[in-house]
Design an enzyme around this catalytic site. Sequence first.
Site, PDB file in Angstrom:
ATOM      1  CG  ASP A   1      53.305  51.065   0.700  1.00 13.14           C
ATOM      2  OD1 ASP A   1      53.402  51.655   1.908  1.00 13.14           O
ATOM      3  OD2 ASP A   1      53.236  51.900  -0.207  1.00 13.14           O
TER       4      ASP A   1
ATOM      5  CG  ASP B   1      51.154  57.019   2.136  1.00 16.33           C
ATOM      6  OD1 ASP B   1      50.054  57.692   1.834  1.00 16.33           O
ATOM      7  OD2 ASP B   1      51.565  57.097   3.087  1.00 16.33           O
TER       8      ASP B   1
ATOM      9  CG  ASP C   1      55.488  53.208  -3.723  1.00 13.09           C
ATOM     10  OD1 ASP C   1      55.242  52.549  -2.566  1.00 13.09           O
ATOM     11  OD2 ASP C   1      55.800  54.258  -3.746  1.00 13.09           O
TER      12      ASP C   1
END
Length: 223
Positions: free
Chosen positions: A8, A10, A168
């Site tokens: 990922d 961001d 995240d």
Amino acid sequence: MIRCAVFDCDGTLVDSGGTIHRALGLAFAEHGLELPPRQQAQRVIGLSLVEAMAELAPTQDADLHGRMAQTYKDAFVTLRGQQQVEEPLYDGILPLLDALEERGWLLAVATGKSDRGLKHCLTAHGLHARFLSLQTADRHPSKPHPSMTLQALADCGAAPEHSVVIGDTGWDMRMAKAAGAHAIGVLWGYHDETELRDAGADTIAARPSDVFDQAERLVKTPA
């Protein structure tokens, strides 16, 4: 055996939460709406824009969500033009990428960013060429749909069972599991450990160096 690590962006590679919240604030103000507090708003980071707007403004109609998404894109471009976009790499990311590549892992990205936004971000850090596959919301359904991961693995020629998704948010973990890949949740982003585990994380990394050890343990090379 080809091994692939799908990141990922961001909240995993870069800390973009502050800039995202500023752009969201501009978009909400343009449409006469009040943006939820940052802690609540950042929970949608990782979703594609229309889905994120629907989460943050659920009582509004779908057409408005689309217009808000475009306003957000325009606001982000404006902030970038004013040199107000801050997307620093998290400490330890560069050594992690180095370590994975030294062990033969192929690298990819699956993100809710646009193609343009991802290119700007990675180029600013000199990382664009390090990723063999770059998958964004411009060409795929929103996470947790597995489309981005499956395309990244196809580009790299890697089987899901020989791959890890590193992210995240719960969206990342569910995307990984839907694609049949291993899921490594990281704690320096925008969702907490409980959310990551509930979404199917196989393991949790407190720091980037943990990711390397966990990836090597989840996908061992043949003896």
